[in-house]
Write a protein that holds these residues in place. Sequence first.
Motif, PDB file in Angstrom:
ATOM      1  N   LEU A 125      -9.315   1.099   4.288  1.00 57.86           N
ATOM      2  CA  LEU A 125      -9.353  -0.285   3.795  1.00 57.86           C
ATOM      3  C   LEU A 125      -8.293  -1.174   4.424  1.00 57.86           C
ATOM      4  O   LEU A 125      -8.494  -2.380   4.569  1.00 57.86           O
ATOM      5  CB  LEU A 125      -9.185  -0.309   2.274  1.00 57.86           C
ATOM      6  CG  LEU A 125     -10.443  -0.566   1.449  1.00 57.86           C
ATOM      7  CD1 LEU A 125     -10.922  -1.992   1.592  1.00 57.86           C
ATOM      8  CD2 LEU A 125     -11.536   0.394   1.830  1.00 57.86           C
ATOM      9  N   LYS A 141      -5.985  -4.028  -1.030  1.00 56.75           N
ATOM     10  CA  LYS A 141      -5.470  -4.477   0.267  1.00 56.75           C
ATOM     11  C   LYS A 141      -4.249  -5.368   0.144  1.00 56.75           C
ATOM     12  O   LYS A 141      -3.409  -5.417   1.042  1.00 56.75           O
ATOM     13  CB  LYS A 141      -6.574  -5.202   1.037  1.00 56.75           C
ATOM     14  CG  LYS A 141      -7.693  -4.284   1.496  1.00 56.75           C
ATOM     15  CD  LYS A 141      -8.603  -4.949   2.500  1.00 56.75           C
ATOM     16  CE  LYS A 141      -9.442  -6.039   1.882  1.00 56.75           C
ATOM     17  NZ  LYS A 141     -10.429  -6.599   2.848  1.00 56.75           N
ATOM     18  N   VAL A 150     -12.742  -1.637  -2.257  1.00 57.75           N
ATOM     19  CA  VAL A 150     -13.860  -0.966  -1.582  1.00 57.75           C
ATOM     20  C   VAL A 150     -15.179  -1.596  -2.022  1.00 57.75           C
ATOM     21  O   VAL A 150     -15.405  -1.828  -3.214  1.00 57.75           O
ATOM     22  CB  VAL A 150     -13.882   0.542  -1.895  1.00 57.75           C
ATOM     23  CG1 VAL A 150     -15.166   1.176  -1.367  1.00 57.75           C
ATOM     24  CG2 VAL A 150     -12.676   1.233  -1.285  1.00 57.75           C
TER      25      VAL A 150
END
Length: 281
Positions: free
Chosen positions: A185, A211, A227
């Motif tokens: 990610l 993130k 995700v």
Amino acid sequence: MKKGINQWCYPSGTPLSNVLSWTKEAGFDAIELNVGKAGDIGLTMDTTPAEAQEIKTQILKAGLTIESLSTALLWEYPLSSNIAEEREKGKHIVKKMLELAAAMELDAVLVVPGVVTPDVAYDACYQDSLQAIKDLAPYAEQLNVKIAIENVWNQFLLSPIEMAAYIDDANSEFVGAYFDVGNVLQFGYPEQWIRILGPRIVKVHVKDFNKSAGNMTGFTNLLAGDVNWKAVMSELRNIDYSGALTAELTAYKSSPSALAHDTAGHLDLLLSMQSSPAARN
């Protein structure tokens, strides 16, 4: 696809009997065990094939299956080390994992291929680790167990195209990918990795990642991060992946069995998702 969980999801030192009972009670199909140092719980570098078979019997009696093994030992003895003795120790670890997996009639072992560091250059990591994998592949074929290369935070194989090329360069049907969804990610999109790696994917680890954190603190429980799970599940179905989705998460500090129950419910939601790769969760 099956619901799986890794032994690391429970606190270090948790008795194997508890690991198995908690896993079954939570509704999982499969457990993934880790090969540790002598004295660790479960499988270790000192475990004999007969002892491994006894552990497999325990797993089956608990109502579970097991498909694969993992280890953290290759961080200590990487296949990419610039010290030949350490590379050989790393190869010995992989051979031991293959032997234990064969004794337990498993499909694959997870292998961290190498680690790029200030002292180990990227190109040297590629060459030395790939040579080690090539050296190990015939033994994997002999034992009928696949070496599954995992994408991890090792500053190496940072794109799906490169990872696919690395696996292809090993030139063995017994070398594939152990794809970790959450690990990409920070620098990519797991659904794209799945499409590009395709049938090279042997096994799958699942965890989520925020993130915005930008570091190791970003890893989190399933459905709690960034995700695109609908796209991920769609791409896994597109490549006809039918193995375990094995959760690899940080153990809860209290009520350790609760993580298994929480994660089993999250996996039920993932497995029920029906969407095209373009959809957002």
